[in-house]
Design a protein around this motif. Sequence first.
Motif, short mmCIF file in Angstrom:
data_model
loop_
_atom_site.label_atom_id
_atom_site.label_comp_id
_atom_site.label_asym_id
_atom_site.label_seq_id
_atom_site.Cartn_x
_atom_site.Cartn_y
_atom_site.Cartn_z
N GLU A 13 2.02 -3.12 -5.05
CA GLU A 13 0.64 -3.22 -4.56
C GLU A 13 0.04 -4.61 -4.77
O GLU A 13 -1.10 -4.86 -4.37
CB GLU A 13 -0.22 -2.17 -5.26
CG GLU A 13 0.24 -0.76 -4.93
CD GLU A 13 -0.28 0.30 -5.87
OE1 GLU A 13 -0.33 1.47 -5.41
OE2 GLU A 13 -0.63 0.01 -7.03
N CYS A 14 0.81 -5.50 -5.38
CA CYS A 14 0.29 -6.81 -5.74
C CYS A 14 0.86 -7.92 -4.86
O CYS A 14 1.95 -7.81 -4.32
CB CYS A 14 0.61 -7.11 -7.21
SG CYS A 14 -0.18 -5.95 -8.34
N VAL A 20 -3.93 -7.12 -7.02
CA VAL A 20 -3.83 -6.15 -5.93
C VAL A 20 -4.20 -6.85 -4.62
O VAL A 20 -5.25 -7.48 -4.51
CB VAL A 20 -4.76 -4.93 -6.18
CG1 VAL A 20 -4.79 -4.04 -4.94
CG2 VAL A 20 -4.28 -4.14 -7.38
N GLN A 24 -4.03 -2.91 0.00
CA GLN A 24 -3.45 -1.85 -0.84
C GLN A 24 -4.55 -0.98 -1.44
O GLN A 24 -4.34 0.21 -1.69
CB GLN A 24 -2.56 -2.44 -1.93
CG GLN A 24 -1.29 -3.06 -1.40
CD GLN A 24 -0.40 -2.03 -0.73
OE1 GLN A 24 -0.37 -0.85 -1.10
NE2 GLN A 24 0.35 -2.47 0.26
N TYR A 25 -5.72 -1.55 -1.69
CA TYR A 25 -6.84 -0.73 -2.17
C TYR A 25 -7.20 0.34 -1.14
O TYR A 25 -7.60 1.45 -1.49
CB TYR A 25 -8.07 -1.59 -2.43
CG TYR A 25 -8.17 -2.17 -3.81
CD1 TYR A 25 -7.99 -1.39 -4.94
CD2 TYR A 25 -8.48 -3.51 -3.97
CE1 TYR A 25 -8.11 -1.93 -6.21
CE2 TYR A 25 -8.60 -4.06 -5.24
CZ TYR A 25 -8.40 -3.26 -6.35
OH TYR A 25 -8.54 -3.80 -7.60
N VAL A 27 -5.07 1.77 0.96
CA VAL A 27 -4.02 2.78 0.83
C VAL A 27 -4.34 3.67 -0.38
O VAL A 27 -4.24 4.90 -0.31
CB VAL A 27 -2.62 2.14 0.71
CG1 VAL A 27 -1.56 3.18 0.41
CG2 VAL A 27 -2.29 1.36 1.97
#
Length: 149
Positions: A13-14, A20, A24-25, A27
Amino acid sequence: MHFTATRTVRFAECDPAGIVFFPQYLVMLNTFVEQWFDEGLRISYAGLIGARRTGLPTVRLEVDFTAVSRHGDLITFTGAVEKLGRSSLTLAVRCHAGPDATGELRYRARQVLVCTSLETHRPQALPDDVRQALLPYVMAEVPTPENPA
């Protein structure tokens, strides 16, 4: 009432900076909503989409990113229903650092979902069981910048 879920930030996710990657946040937000249905509402999200052919697409999304999260961080999502309509709902979701909602705010989101038929892709009324399960999560007050949820 709020629904709360805690998770660990994963390496995947990074970004190369070790924080991050902001998509991805989103998701994670979708995963949180699915978990809320499964665990909080006790309505199978997979069953709603699959067998019941009822969709809940996002039609509006506002996000304020306030601090970074890093690989290995424990983060907590907290959500409530800001508005419950005939075929739509507005969720207020916060992501904080740590095992509860008292840590540093990492981001806040306001998400509007619309109930649709997956056969016609047209809006439809929220199913009665979904509406009843959501009622305890409807917020008494809408958060403001002066009084964030």
